[in-house]
Design a protein around this motif. Structure first.
Motif, PDB file in Angstrom:
ATOM      1  N   GLN A  98      15.534  74.120  11.749  1.00  0.00           N
ATOM      2  CA  GLN A  98      16.094  73.089  11.462  1.00  0.00           C
ATOM      3  C   GLN A  98      16.523  72.160  12.446  1.00  0.00           C
ATOM      4  N   CYS A  99      17.814  72.294  12.830  1.00  0.00           N
ATOM      5  CA  CYS A  99      18.149  71.721  14.137  1.00  0.00           C
ATOM      6  C   CYS A  99      17.434  72.325  15.277  1.00  0.00           C
ATOM      7  N   GLY A 100      17.248  73.665  15.164  1.00  0.00           N
ATOM      8  CA  GLY A 100      16.555  74.381  16.254  1.00  0.00           C
ATOM      9  C   GLY A 100      17.495  75.138  17.089  1.00  0.00           C
ATOM     10  N   TYR A 101      19.050  74.709  17.326  1.00  0.00           N
ATOM     11  CA  TYR A 101      19.603  75.168  18.498  1.00  0.00           C
ATOM     12  C   TYR A 101      20.018  76.512  18.533  1.00  0.00           C
ATOM     13  N   CYS A 102      20.082  77.051  17.314  1.00  0.00           N
ATOM     14  CA  CYS A 102      20.259  78.737  17.436  1.00  0.00           C
ATOM     15  C   CYS A 102      18.876  79.416  17.364  1.00  0.00           C
ATOM     16  N   ILE A 103      17.600  78.881  17.240  1.00  0.00           N
ATOM     17  CA  ILE A 103      16.624  79.491  17.258  1.00  0.00           C
ATOM     18  C   ILE A 103      16.170  80.335  18.371  1.00  0.00           C
ATOM     19  N   CYS A 134      23.395  80.734  12.495  1.00  0.00           N
ATOM     20  CA  CYS A 134      22.864  79.592  12.245  1.00  0.00           C
ATOM     21  C   CYS A 134      23.729  78.902  11.254  1.00  0.00           C
ATOM     22  N   ARG A 135      24.046  77.496  11.309  1.00  0.00           N
ATOM     23  CA  ARG A 135      24.669  76.909  10.475  1.00  0.00           C
ATOM     24  C   ARG A 135      23.700  75.974   9.624  1.00  0.00           C
ATOM     25  N   CYS A 136      22.464  75.920   9.987  1.00  0.00           N
ATOM     26  CA  CYS A 136      21.649  75.009   9.038  1.00  0.00           C
ATOM     27  C   CYS A 136      20.699  75.789   7.960  1.00  0.00           C
ATOM     28  N   THR A 137      20.337  77.122   8.153  1.00  0.00           N
ATOM     29  CA  THR A 137      19.282  77.439   7.171  1.00  0.00           C
ATOM     30  C   THR A 137      19.849  78.436   6.276  1.00  0.00           C
ATOM     31  N   MET A 348      25.717  73.630  15.733  1.00  0.00           N
ATOM     32  CA  MET A 348      25.864  74.523  16.659  1.00  0.00           C
ATOM     33  C   MET A 348      25.617  74.179  18.228  1.00  0.00           C
TER      34      MET A 348
HETATM   35  S1  FES Z   1      18.793  75.831  12.713  1.00  0.00           S
HETATM   36 FE1  FES Z   1      20.502  74.758  13.078  1.00  0.00          FE
HETATM   37  S2  FES Z   1      21.879  76.050  13.731  1.00  0.00           S
HETATM   38 FE2  FES Z   1      20.135  77.347  12.979  1.00  0.00          FE
END
Ligand code: FES
Ligand code: FES
Length: 866
Positions: A98-103, A134-137, A348
């Motif tokens: 999603q936002c990708g920051y944690c990926i 991960c805050r998004c998934t 994140m």
């Molecule tokens: S994809 Fe957004 S914090 Fe994991």
């Protein structure tokens, strides 16, 4: 170690560092420019900085480089080509980004596991990513992705090359999945600009104090100090605020602070390492004042006024029918008081902005916000320069959830750049982020719900007091949504709801996924369970009997349109609810779009450039996948493959104003604007295709042409005297069932959604799963405590759920069979998933132990004792 030099291997290359006290993350990011290593917290909590040290997943923000002598470090940049292909494909195919920051951090933890075990089960994967938040998934799809990657490595199979149509309903891979997985996509902090310097604000020592003086002389004399900026240096209007201009960019000497996040001065230095030292040399003398730390204190007679207009920032009154009479005549009445807390968005990526002065007396701002045009307007006002002198570009945004709507770092970066004529980066540490940006509003709510002998709801009466903290932010609209949605997605007409948003000296309350409805729905849904008990029917039954159906009238007076599928949502979860020993259920609805007569325009330009269809809209992607949505809207409308479509990130010089990413609005308003622009292009494209040209040839023939789409659905203002006002262009609906075990652990959430046409089922599911896990946290674990005006939480104590805590989640999409005309029938869904989870869990606990919990996060649970 030779001559104090630390020698280590990074991604197979020998490197050295002479500063042993430097953190490993700083060496990797700043010195080696390995930007896959993200700094989400700097406190060893989040795992976005995960790297392999001698094969072991390790958080790079923890060890000093001195501990790395002789070690071998691997970051995502150092993976083999095969590994990169496998992870990029697996994460995209699973819908895990999603936002990708944690990926990238997740990929490293996955590699640490899969290098040792190529056949892990879900529990082993959860254990391997226990250090990654991960805050998004909601983690479901990340685990799916790692399972998929394991299979590729195990079987040695080739990576498929899927052919997509890009049409709605297809699990088309997110357009930004690969760059986010491999860490090549740029978030603002990943950028550097030649000659870039750094700025940081000195924050108030006290939540409420008169600033007697600010002495900057010694700080200004520091050898690395470029400039100290105070309120007197602000050339334009010092007040910020998208809706209410009440937030001082800097508090002047003589002024009074309103919370501990207030900025008093900005230090601009040549290196970011010296910022704290320079700030420590600024001497501020204060007259400490007693802070107002609750709405009760702020509303008390004789309370000092925190803002010129007094302490009530906003009031809302929703009245239809005669609630008092209906309650007096009702067979059953439930009256309860509820308390909901501040919580933090915990996106994140902490806030970061870079402002670059240009040769024409303008500024380019690189940001990770939710609306480039709001930022442009605010900075124009602050600097006192014309709008057209300011260009704002969004980089990738590492999550927002509403928390990146305000001016938090952008205005300070722009101000410092403007005054020093140098490129300036302002980057928050996690501690600053927690201290400064707005939170979910804490609310105190008195809630009365009445029904007849058959369980048909007859009235709702409520008083909602919202702690909007030091500044308005989005507190007015949040309160309004809390009020307009308080009576729920039900078919009755007597409502009397009063809301007040009250200034205090706590951190500001602002937009947060669910936007006030999270709070008021908790009350309504909890009350309904008690009414059901009084009537002698099940909590499912009372909801089904009252569920709004097409043609019926919502409590706010809007006639439910033909697409309304609230009853279908409930039917989809009935069996799960009725069969589970300890389950709770909740319904909800959420508007798409700002509505209530406000400007709500989506805009899109489609241009043909270099043989591609460029889709240009300023709708920010904060993780929800806006670029993918726009791509699919255009593919659906034109019938072209996604390979010829380029959806662009927001940029005020390229993308027309499509408003803020808020109110679950962008899929509908910007999605429809993209469809309109595509429909303009379609006859010209079709004509050329009919003439025998290929798509590439047809597009080359249209090179340079532009097509414009604009969509502004009309709605009626609050207080409209129409009998059935249209408050919002669309509503989405949901029902959720939360199951807990005998110990009170949430083991499964089953959820049904009516979100209209589903643009991308896998992406939609992923967003809903993330929202549900956020909702579990809201119900059970998350809190942002503030004591005497001072926040006490650290990132590690916010109560964020990790993979092992996340329940099994099952989601299903339902429909009435009818669809709305705009955006191919999509209705928006960003906020819907978080709203019903906490009340569903409350109901499950009530069934388990008979304790009716009226406060969030709930006490005396498996997760929290008190
Ligand atoms: S994809 Fe957004 S914090 Fe994991
Ligand atoms: S940045 Fe290292 S654990 Fe969060």
């Amino acid at each position: 170690m030779h001559n104090d030099k630390i020698l280590l291997t990074v991604n197979g290359k020998e490197v050295e560092c002479s500063n042993g006290s430097k953190k490993l993350i700083a060496f990797l990011r700043d010195d080696l420019r390995l930007t896959s290593v993200k700094e989400g917290c700097g406190e060893g909590v989040c795992g976005t900085c995960m790297v392999l040290v001698d094969g072991k997943a390790t958080r790079a923000c923890v060890p000093a480089i001195s501990k790395m002598h002789g070690k071998s470090i691997v970051t995502v940049e150092g993976l083999s080509d095969r590994e990169k292909e496998v992870y990029a494909y697996s994460f995209a195919a699973a819908g895990a980004v999603q936002c990708g920051y944690c990926i990238p951090g997740m990929v490293i933890s996955a590699k640490g596991l899969l290098d040792a075990n190529q056949s892990p089960n879900r529990d082993e994967i959860k254990k391997a990513i226990r250090g990654n938040i991960c805050r998004c998934t909601g983690y479901v799809k990340i685990i799916d992705a790692i399972l998929r990657a394991a299979e590729f490595f195990r079987e040695g199979t080739a990576i498929p090359q899927p052919e997509f149509t890009g049409k709605l309903g297809e699990d088309f891979f997110r357009v930004d999945a690969e760059e986010k997985t491999l860490g090549t996509g740029l978030f603002t902090d990943d950028m550097t600009v030649d000659g870039m310097v750094y700025a940081k604000a000195l924050r108030s020592k006290y939540p409420r104090a008169r600033v007697l003086s600010i002495d900057t002389e010694e700080a200004a004399g520091h050898p690395d100090c470029i400039r100290i900026i105070t309120a007197e240096d602000v050339p334009g209007d010092i007040k910020c605020g998208h809706i209410v201009k009440d937030w001082d960019a800097l508090i002047a000497a003589g002024g009074v602070t309103r919370y501990v996040g207030d900025a008093l001065a900005l230090a601009v230095t040549g290196s970011h390492e010296s910022l704290d030292e320079v700030l420590s040399l600024i001497k501020v003398s204060y007259e400490e004042l007693v802070p107002l730390t609750s709405p009760v204190q702020s509303l008390a007679d004789g309370a000092p006024k925190l803002h010129e207009n007094g302490n009530i920032m906003n009031s809302q009154f929703i009245k239809r029918g005669d609630a008092d009479a209906a309650i007096a005549a009702a067979k059953h009445v439930v009256i309860k008081h509820y308390s909901t807390p501040f919580i933090d968005h915990a996106f994140m990526e902490p806030e970061c902005a870079i402002a670059v002065p240009d040769s024409e007396d303008g500024i380019t701002l690189y940001t990770g916000g939710q609306s480039v045009y709001d930022e442009q307007h605010e900075i124009s006002g602050l600097l006192g320069i014309p709008i057209e002198k300011i260009r704002v570009r969004t980089m990738l945004v590492g999550g927002g959830f509403g928390g990146k709507e305000d001016m938090i770092v952008q205005h300070h970066a722009a101000l410092a750049a403007w005054l020093t004529k140098k490129p300036v980066k302002v980057k928050f540490s996690r501690a600053e982020s927690l201290k400064v940006h707005p939170k979910r509003h804490a609310m105190e709510i008195d809630f009365t719900t009445a029904c007849d002998e058959n369980g048909l709801i007859t009235a709702v009466k409520a008083e909602i007091i919202s702690d909007t903290g030091a500044y308005a932010s989005l507190g007015g609209p949040v309160l309004q949504r809390a009020c307009t949605h308080a009576a729920g997605p039900y078919n009755f007409q007597n409502v009397d709801i009063v809301g007040r948003a009250v200034y205090t000296n706590n951190p500001p309350g602002g937009a947060f996924r669910g936007f006030g409805v999270t709070q008021s729905a908790f009350c309504m849904e909890s009350n309904l369970n008690l009414l059901a008990e009084m009537v002698g029917i099940s909590p499912w039954e009372i909801r089904y009997r009252n569920a709004i159906r097409p043609g019926q009238v919502l409590p706010n007076g809007q006639i439910a349109d033909a697409s309304t599928a609230m009853a279908e949502c409930l039917l989809a979860v009935r069996d799960v609810y009725e069969k589970a020993p300890y389950a709770g259920i909740a319904s909800c609805f959420k508007n798409a779009g700002r509505g209530v007569g406000l400007p709500d325009t989506g805009r899109c330009v489609i241009s043909i450039e270099n043989g591609k269809i460029h889709v240009r809209s300023s709708a920010a992607c904060i993780g929800q996948g806006m670029l993918t949505v726009l791509t699919q809207m255009v593919c659906e409308t034109l019938g072209v493959a996604p390979g010829v479509v380029v959806a662009e990130l927001p940029d005020t010089s390229r993308t027309p104003d499509s408003g803020t990413t808020t109110a679950s609005r962008q899929t509908v308003v910007s999605g429809e604007a993209a469809c309109i622009a595509a429909r303009e292009l379609k006859p010209e494209l079709d004509e050329r295709l009919a003439g025998g040209k290929t798509t590439d040839e047809a597009l080359r023939a249209l090179e340079g042409r532009e097509y414009y789409g604009e969509f502004c659905p009309p709605t009626d203002p609050m207080g409209s005297d129409k009998p059935f006002p249209v408050s919002h262009v669309a509503y989405s609906y949901a029902a959720q069932v939360a199951e807990i075990d005998e110990q009170g652990r949430v083991i499964k959430v089953t959820a049904a959604y009516d979100v209209g046409t589903v643009v991308n089922p896998k992406a939609a599911q992923g967003q809903l799963e993330g929202g549900i896990v956020m909702g579990v946290g809201y119900g059970l674990t998350e809190e942002f405590p503030v004591a005497g005006g001072y926040p006490t939480a650290k990132f590690g104590t916010l109560g964020l759920l990790r993979a092992a805590d996340a329940p099994e989640i099952e989601t299903v999409f339902v429909s009435s069979g009818e669809r709305l005309p705009a955006a191919h029938g999509s209705k928006g869904m960003g906020e819907l998933s978080t709203i019903p989870t906490a009340p569903a869990i409350q109901g499950a606990y009530y069934k388990l132990d008979g304790i009716f919990r009226q406060k969030l996060p709930m006490d005396n649970t498996y997760y929290r004792r008190s």
